[in-house]
Design an enzyme around this catalytic site. Structure first.
Site, PDB file in Angstrom:
ATOM      1  N   TYR A  53       0.861  -1.190   0.000  1.00  0.00           N
ATOM      2  CA  TYR A  53       0.000   0.000   0.000  1.00  0.00           C
ATOM      3  C   TYR A  53       0.892   1.234   0.000  1.00  0.00           C
ATOM      4  CZ  TYR A  53      -3.797  -3.263   1.078  1.00  0.00           C
ATOM      5  OH  TYR A  53      -4.693  -4.300   1.054  1.00  0.00           O
ATOM      6  N   PRO A 209     -15.349  -4.172   1.467  1.00  0.00           N
ATOM      7  CA  PRO A 209     -16.690  -4.592   1.915  1.00  0.00           C
ATOM      8  C   PRO A 209     -17.796  -3.655   1.459  1.00  0.00           C
ATOM      9  CG  PRO A 209     -15.478  -3.621   3.739  1.00  0.00           C
ATOM     10  CD  PRO A 209     -14.499  -3.770   2.609  1.00  0.00           C
TER      11      PRO A 209
HETATM   12  N1  NAP Z   1      -6.294  -8.512   0.290  1.00  0.00           N
HETATM   13  C1  NAP Z   1      -6.462  -7.817  -0.795  1.00  0.00           C
HETATM   14  O1  NAP Z   1      -6.107  -8.234  -1.914  1.00  0.00           O
HETATM   15  C2  NAP Z   1      -7.129  -6.473  -0.679  1.00  0.00           C
HETATM   16  C3  NAP Z   1      -7.538  -5.782  -1.822  1.00  0.00           C
HETATM   17  C4  NAP Z   1      -8.175  -4.547  -1.651  1.00  0.00           C
HETATM   18  C5  NAP Z   1      -8.365  -4.032  -0.375  1.00  0.00           C
HETATM   19  N2  NAP Z   1      -7.914  -4.716   0.716  1.00  0.00           N
HETATM   20  C6  NAP Z   1      -8.109  -4.200   2.099  1.00  0.00           C
HETATM   21  O2  NAP Z   1      -9.483  -4.009   2.323  1.00  0.00           O
HETATM   22  C7  NAP Z   1      -9.693  -2.674   2.793  1.00  0.00           C
HETATM   23  C8  NAP Z   1     -11.065  -2.195   2.394  1.00  0.00           C
HETATM   24  O3  NAP Z   1     -11.222  -2.171   1.003  1.00  0.00           O
HETATM   25  P1  NAP Z   1     -11.211  -0.814   0.147  1.00  0.00           P
HETATM   26  O4  NAP Z   1     -10.597   0.270   0.932  1.00  0.00           O
HETATM   27  O5  NAP Z   1     -10.634  -1.168  -1.170  1.00  0.00           O
HETATM   28  O6  NAP Z   1     -12.769  -0.551  -0.144  1.00  0.00           O
HETATM   29  P2  NAP Z   1     -14.062  -0.271   0.739  1.00  0.00           P
HETATM   30  O7  NAP Z   1     -13.767  -0.501   2.175  1.00  0.00           O
HETATM   31  O8  NAP Z   1     -15.161  -1.022   0.121  1.00  0.00           O
HETATM   32  O9  NAP Z   1     -14.299   1.266   0.450  1.00  0.00           O
HETATM   33  C9  NAP Z   1     -13.408   2.244   0.935  1.00  0.00           C
HETATM   34  C10 NAP Z   1     -14.004   3.609   0.724  1.00  0.00           C
HETATM   35  O10 NAP Z   1     -15.237   3.681   1.375  1.00  0.00           O
HETATM   36  C11 NAP Z   1     -15.454   4.952   1.879  1.00  0.00           C
HETATM   37  N3  NAP Z   1     -16.191   4.771   3.149  1.00  0.00           N
HETATM   38  C12 NAP Z   1     -15.807   4.006   4.201  1.00  0.00           C
HETATM   39  N4  NAP Z   1     -16.734   4.027   5.183  1.00  0.00           N
HETATM   40  C13 NAP Z   1     -17.731   4.837   4.716  1.00  0.00           C
HETATM   41  C14 NAP Z   1     -18.968   5.258   5.274  1.00  0.00           C
HETATM   42  N5  NAP Z   1     -19.349   4.827   6.479  1.00  0.00           N
HETATM   43  N6  NAP Z   1     -19.742   6.085   4.536  1.00  0.00           N
HETATM   44  C15 NAP Z   1     -19.351   6.494   3.299  1.00  0.00           C
HETATM   45  N7  NAP Z   1     -18.171   6.126   2.726  1.00  0.00           N
HETATM   46  C16 NAP Z   1     -17.383   5.301   3.433  1.00  0.00           C
HETATM   47  C17 NAP Z   1     -14.096   5.548   2.166  1.00  0.00           C
HETATM   48  O11 NAP Z   1     -14.142   6.903   1.791  1.00  0.00           O
HETATM   49  P3  NAP Z   1     -13.061   8.004   2.293  1.00  0.00           P
HETATM   50  O12 NAP Z   1     -11.766   7.572   1.641  1.00  0.00           O
HETATM   51  O13 NAP Z   1     -13.627   9.264   1.765  1.00  0.00           O
HETATM   52  O14 NAP Z   1     -12.975   7.923   3.786  1.00  0.00           O
HETATM   53  C18 NAP Z   1     -13.155   4.684   1.346  1.00  0.00           C
HETATM   54  O15 NAP Z   1     -12.485   5.388   0.333  1.00  0.00           O
HETATM   55  C19 NAP Z   1      -8.544  -1.910   2.151  1.00  0.00           C
HETATM   56  O16 NAP Z   1      -8.384  -0.644   2.725  1.00  0.00           O
HETATM   57  C20 NAP Z   1      -7.428  -2.866   2.351  1.00  0.00           C
HETATM   58  O17 NAP Z   1      -6.952  -2.800   3.694  1.00  0.00           O
HETATM   59  C21 NAP Z   1      -7.320  -5.934   0.572  1.00  0.00           C
END
Ligand code: NAP
Length: 284
Positions: A53, A209
């Protein structure tokens, strides 16, 4: 906050995903630190990160270093916080994501993560993604060696099929504690892995998620049922989505990403939202 389990450790049922604070579109450091502190204030004790990251070739581990600084500057007790990092994915700096699952690489990557996190043993270390050029057994064998050497306290895998979950459990001698796969209203195909984790008592950490960085904001429009249930409860569709994840199984610990304090504060509120059977029946 309601507690769930990863191996023998208790963590808040909602974790924090660190990725949005370190890849494309990342905010300045002060906002990121405030976001991590807001998560800790809300009772979050699982923070998910990865050495990959980062954005540029010369800032590998940007997110791990950021989390280490945020924990060091937090006024409260952080002794119960588990930082879950990963190895096996790389970003050369041109926007692409590449793989290296060789045991030598994974062990070197883990040493670098230990230094950046400033700990003697990593709380939870996850093999990030299978590398098709390296036998899976060899990659997970490196994770087993790290566990045996005391470099990592707990071992997990990510982006794994049911067969690979069973294989990893065998290679690790029953010490696999978590599986991190993509799962959300828009991405449902990890249902078999979730069910297997439920059966085996292994923590399941759904990644993206809320549908991922670019799509999370529009969740209630893309999946109107989440918007409707949210309106009825007077909460955000994102909170309903996370409560829906939590209702799937006690092994589920969502790790919503955030780059703003208000996002993670709202997400953490999902533990207090109880969805009725009628609500859940409406959610696809
Ligand atoms: N293992 C893997 O291959 C893999 C791949 C992808 C991700 N991940 C992990 O999974 C985590 C989560 O996935 P992700 O970050 O890709 O996507 P996500 O959690 O589905 O979405 C993240 C986005 O959601 C917004 N958000 C969060 N809570 C919210 C709420 N209550 N209301 C409105 N908007 C909200 C945030 O906005 P703001 O930025 O404006 O706060 C953020 O940019 C990652 O951060 C990473 O640690 C792992």
């Amino acid at each position: 906050m309601e507690q769930r389990h990863i191996g023998d450790a208790s963590v808040g049922a909602i974790g924090l995903g660190g990725m949005p604070m370190s890849i494309e579109g990342r905010p300045d450091e002060q906002r990121s630190i405030r976001t991590i502190h807001a998560a800790l204030d809300a009772g979050v004790t699982l923070i998910d990160t990865a050495d990959a990251y980062h954005l540029y070739a010369d800032d590998v581990g940007h997110n791990e270093s950021l989390i280490a600084r945020a924990l060091a500057t937090y006024g409260g007790d952080t002794s119960g916080v588990i930082v879950a990092t990963k190895g096996g994915h790389l970003r050369p700096g041109d926007g692409s994501w590449t793989l290296n699952g060789s045991p030598e690489y994974i062990k070197t990557a883990c040493e670098a993560s230990l230094k950046r996190l400033g700990v003697e043993a990593i709380g939870l270390y996850q093999f990030h993604r299978p590398d098709p050029t390296v036998p899976y057994e060899e990659s997970v064998g490196a994770i087993r060696d790290l566990l045996d050497a005391g470099k990592i306290r707990m071992a997990g895998i990510s982006n794994a099929s049911p067969e690979r979950i069973e294989l990893s459990q065998e290679i690790l001698g029953g010490r696999l504690v978590s599986v991190q796969n993509e799962f959300s209203p828009r991405f449902r195909s990890s249902e078999p892995e979730l069910e297997l984790c439920d059966r085996l008592g292994i923590a399941f950490l759904p990644w993206s998620p809320l549908g991922g960085i670019g799509s999370a904001g529009g969740l209630g429009d893309r999946f109107p049922a989440f918007g409707e249930v949210a309106e009825a409860h007077g909460v955000s569709p994102q909170q309903v989505c996370l409560a829906w994840h939590l209702a799937k199984s006690p092994v589920v610990i969502p790790i919503p990403g955030a780059s703003r304090p208000s996002s993670i504060t709202d997400s953490a509120g999902a533990v207090d939202l109880s969805l009725s059977a009628d609500d859940l029946a409406l959610l696809p």
